[in-house]
Design an enzyme around this catalytic site. Structure first.
Site, short mmCIF file in Angstrom:
data_model
loop_
_atom_site.label_atom_id
_atom_site.label_comp_id
_atom_site.label_asym_id
_atom_site.label_seq_id
_atom_site.Cartn_x
_atom_site.Cartn_y
_atom_site.Cartn_z
N SER A 83 43.96 35.93 36.54
CA SER A 83 44.43 37.11 35.41
C SER A 83 45.92 37.02 35.39
CB SER A 83 44.21 38.33 36.06
OG SER A 83 44.59 38.60 37.64
N CYS A 179 43.44 41.37 45.58
CA CYS A 179 43.42 40.01 44.71
C CYS A 179 43.56 38.88 45.67
CB CYS A 179 44.77 40.17 43.76
SG CYS A 179 44.81 38.61 42.72
N ASP A 186 43.06 46.06 44.13
CA ASP A 186 42.25 46.25 42.88
C ASP A 186 41.55 47.34 43.08
OD1 ASP A 186 43.15 43.93 41.33
OD2 ASP A 186 41.65 42.55 42.59
N ALA A 218 37.79 40.06 41.23
CA ALA A 218 37.02 41.06 40.71
C ALA A 218 35.44 40.63 40.45
CB ALA A 218 37.44 41.53 39.32
#
Length: 273
Positions: A83, A179, A186, A218
């Site tokens: 990300s 993370c 998260d 995630a």
């Protein structure tokens, strides 16, 4: 290049010139091996839904434009994109002149497809697009009075069931992990739909809490939860949808389902988005 010697998790210099090499891809198989998942025989179908809220570029006259970009990475992709690298990549368009929004979309989707080795789809939405808000569907289990002592690693032995068949939808706002790259929290809302042996709600909540200090991407958290529940109750149907809050201008919402003909979850945002 590996995560340890990449620029991720370190202080970054933002480039102001379009640079697709900023995208950092990670093989899904690295994290799926631990769960007993192989890419050519997935136990689920689904997609990772990404929302990027900080997309900007220059039009042909040099005027800045802003928009929201939503894209979909299929679970069949061999790789994911990290990300922070997506954030750095999208920011490289900030001073880049683009002829049209359609051209920008084609460029971004092609770069993402090249890195994930799959067809990534998506849309760019004008900043004045009307957005609907909603609340999680199903029964919320967060108010169950439980004692918690396990916060990681995730403990699938906490999952318990009753020998009665049900079809129900549950949700919780208490999911949290960290993370894998930065260690930043998260926060997520999870919606679980299933048809099979009845999950004990208090035990399920304890299981979800056990992710609290877990360091995983995630996508891996979603696949771990899906796999653990599937192994525990062998349901006739199961779907997992996690709506993570945004971090760095991006949120990732993984969806996994046993149904090959699944329909995408509601696009309504939750209050924490």
């Amino acid at each position: 290049m590996t995560l340890s010697n990449s620029a991720l998790g370190k202080k970054s210099t933002y480039k102001d010139t379009y640079d697709p090499t900023l995208l950092f891809k990670i093989p899904r198989i690295d994290n799926r091996k631990e769960l007993g998942i192989v890419n050519d025989k997935l136990p689920f179908h689904g997609v990772d839904i990404w929302n990027a809220y900080e997309l900007s570029w220059l039009d042909k006259k040099g005027k800045p434009c802003v928009a929201i970009f939503t894209f979909f990475v299929p679970t069949t992709s061999s790789h994911i994109v990290e990300s922070k690298s997506v954030k750095l990549y999208l920011n490289s368009f900030n001073n880049f002149v683009v002829d049209s929004m359609e051209e920008l979309k084609r460029t971004i989707l092609q770069d993402l497809s090249n890195n994930t080795h799959a067809e990534v789809t998506g849309e760019i939405f004008p900043i004045n697009t009307k957005i609907e808000f909603g609340s999680p569907t199903g029964i919320n289990i967060d108010d169950i009075d439980i004692e918690c002592s396990e916060y990681g690693p995730p403990n699938n032995s906490l999952i318990k069931h009753e020998d009665v068949l049900v079809e129900e939808e549950l949700n919780s706002n208490l999911l949290k992990s960290n993370c894998l790259v930065t260690g930043q929290p998260d926060w997520g809302t999870i919606i679980i739909k299933y048809k099979g042996k009845k999950l004990k709600h208090d035990a399920l909540l304890k299981y979800l809490v056990s992710f609290r200090n877990c360091n995983e991407f995630a996508e891996q958290c979603a696949e771990r939860i899906f796999t653990d529940i599937k192994n525990a109750i062998n349901p006739e149907f199961l779907s997992i949808y996690i709506i993570y809050t945004r971090r760095g201008g991006i949120d990732i919402c993984p969806y996994r389902s046993t149904d090959s003909n699944y329909t995408l979850p509601s696009s309504k945002r939750l209050i924490r988005q």
